[in-house]
Design a protein around this motif. Sequence first.
Motif, PDB file in Angstrom:
ATOM      1  N   ASP A 230       0.859  -1.178   0.000  1.00  0.00           N
ATOM      2  CA  ASP A 230       0.000   0.000   0.000  1.00  0.00           C
ATOM      3  C   ASP A 230       0.898   1.232   0.000  1.00  0.00           C
ATOM      4  O   ASP A 230       1.876   1.298   0.752  1.00  0.00           O
ATOM      5  CB  ASP A 230      -0.865   0.062   1.266  1.00  0.00           C
TER       6      ASP A 230
ATOM      7  N   PHE B 273       0.179   5.147   0.733  1.00  0.00           N
ATOM      8  CA  PHE B 273      -0.739   6.211   1.131  1.00  0.00           C
ATOM      9  C   PHE B 273      -0.056   7.545   0.842  1.00  0.00           C
ATOM     10  O   PHE B 273       0.872   7.943   1.556  1.00  0.00           O
ATOM     11  CB  PHE B 273      -1.074   6.095   2.623  1.00  0.00           C
TER      12      PHE B 273
ATOM     13  N   LYS C 223      -4.580   6.634  -2.113  1.00  0.00           N
ATOM     14  CA  LYS C 223      -3.777   5.427  -1.932  1.00  0.00           C
ATOM     15  C   LYS C 223      -3.693   4.625  -3.219  1.00  0.00           C
ATOM     16  O   LYS C 223      -4.622   4.614  -4.029  1.00  0.00           O
ATOM     17  CB  LYS C 223      -4.394   4.559  -0.827  1.00  0.00           C
TER      18      LYS C 223
ATOM     19  N   THR D 270      -4.070   7.584   6.070  1.00  0.00           N
ATOM     20  CA  THR D 270      -3.884   6.140   5.916  1.00  0.00           C
ATOM     21  C   THR D 270      -5.160   5.402   6.295  1.00  0.00           C
ATOM     22  O   THR D 270      -6.059   5.960   6.918  1.00  0.00           O
ATOM     23  CB  THR D 270      -2.744   5.616   6.812  1.00  0.00           C
TER      24      THR D 270
END
Length: 642
Positions: A258, A260, A300, A334
């Motif tokens: 991921d 962010f 994201k 996030t």
Amino acid sequence: MAASLTIAQQSLPTAPVGASNPLPAVAAMPQAPYEADTDGLPDEIAANLRYGQVTSIHPYLLQDGYSRERTDAAMRVAVLENEHLRAEFALDLGGRLVRLLEKATGRDLVYRNAIFQPANLALRNAWFSGGVEWNIGMRGHWPLTCDPLYAAEVTGPDGEPVLRMWEYERVRGLIVQIDAALDDRVAALHVRVRVRNPHPHETGMYWWTNIAVAQTPDSRVYAPATHAYRTGYDGALQHVDVADPDVSRPASAPAAADWFYDLPAAAKAEGEPVRPWIAALESDGSGLAHVSTPPLVGRKLFVWGDTTGGRHWCDWLGGKNGAYFEIQAGLATTQYEHLRMPGRATWEWRETFLPLQIDDVAGDAEWAEAVAAVGDAVREAADAARAGARLDALKDAEPTRMLHSGSPWGALEAELAARCDASFDPLPGVRFDRNAPGAGDYWTALLDRRTGEDAELAAPPSYVAGERWERLLAEAPATWLTHLHRAVIAHARGDLAVAGSRYEASLRQRRSPWALRGLGLVRIAEGDTDAGIAHLTDALSTEPDCVPLALELGAELLRAGRAEDARGLIGSLPQEVKDVGRVRMLAIRAALDAGDRNAAGRLLEERFEVPDIREGELSMSDLWRQAFPDRPVPEWYDFSMS
């Protein structure tokens, strides 16, 4: 062509979600395969990470009754269509935007899954890939992602239709309203989200819009940021430069991750108002942009990664053409964060989905140059798509035509608040139906001061949580069922002593497998493993076809070091229960714990599937390594994400 709103059926290979797990979710809910470390994070993000954590998905039931056997079935969709776009929303599946077709080019702007295959990625287990998912309440794929939403048509003064979807989220106690409309001048889909906390007390809030995009070797993602917080499924949240190394190409990602984007800080540094956007383009400049108004300021990128496990997950979810990545938008920086939403507060914002065609952006351009060019094109497209503002004027408008029913819980919670002389401030323009399916008649009977007792010992179709419901149950005639529900409420909040006494009270009135199971779990948690296992055994003896009960009992036998007893249990089960993937996993564990590696190996070499293998779960590869320490894990058992 004027816009229209219709209901259609789309046929595709489908594995139904199936019946809900009958056992109340009193245990801690499954967590993501990684937890964030707050070391080195800004104070605001660290505080948000610590706030509002949810440990139980109760009062929802788990959705784990699906298989991997697919047959053609219809998906009911609401279709918004004009000369530019066709948008399809799956009304029985959390209002998911499953298709967004640009008519001029024939391009699907979001990843359109060719199958419907649930898998174990959501807070209640069942989840499916593709389209645009709306996630509210708490970290994870929201509890209603495979449940129906209310839907209605709202007609504006100009005669253009608006699709309105809404529901009540039970863990946080929030009302969500999603209004969608097509722009009447350009190719754009506008979505207006409004979330109300109808209660007087503060609650945790979370929202992320997850947009799946079909992945090709040339796909590239752009956002106006130079840095991002990266997690690679190891717990660390690192503040990294997104251009060195370049993380914008999903097909080149070495592992699942991921990113962010540190977007608000980037926008402020440029000296312009926060206007968050994210875009995904192909090498020919075609693609999709997402733009929003504050407070939806997070962005994201999620990728599965170029690993055996990452490719396996894409195939598992969508077949051989299932490769995709996600661009996402949220309320916080996030997805580990929850925000404080005051009592009676309403938060709202607009989101716009825009097809892009940018002819002067080279796929190999440097990050800063590429972001500047894409940002100019996104702002130009967003400026042309101004009709989204008309949704503001219609936010309180009454529906002109009902299209679909959701659950009764919004209505029942409002009635309960009135019964308890408490406030419940709903949103205007949405209606909840107390007689809608999804709860059973028991709760309406209690609210109406009628006895809701069921002569059958069938599993209750729903459960409740909270002090008001507990008060209502305490005021009702004491029966095995009222005692059971009060026990479950106490159990889910961690009050084992109260839960145990109420399970016992239920059993004194009537011996049910549901109270036996609850009491068994309480006794095990209190340290009396033998008594707990005895209660679970009694529960299973009355419901021998209940797979979740068999799995719970088998797991407790193995934890107690009673591998041969676990093997005996599995041998006594009906064949259709033995054939379930999780039960076969249990049999392999029992064989290994008993020292019978040959038996475990024979079961593994049968190459079976576990339909609800959890995201991040490595059980199958771990079992293989124990049975065959000198042989590599075959790819069909490899679900690793690193």
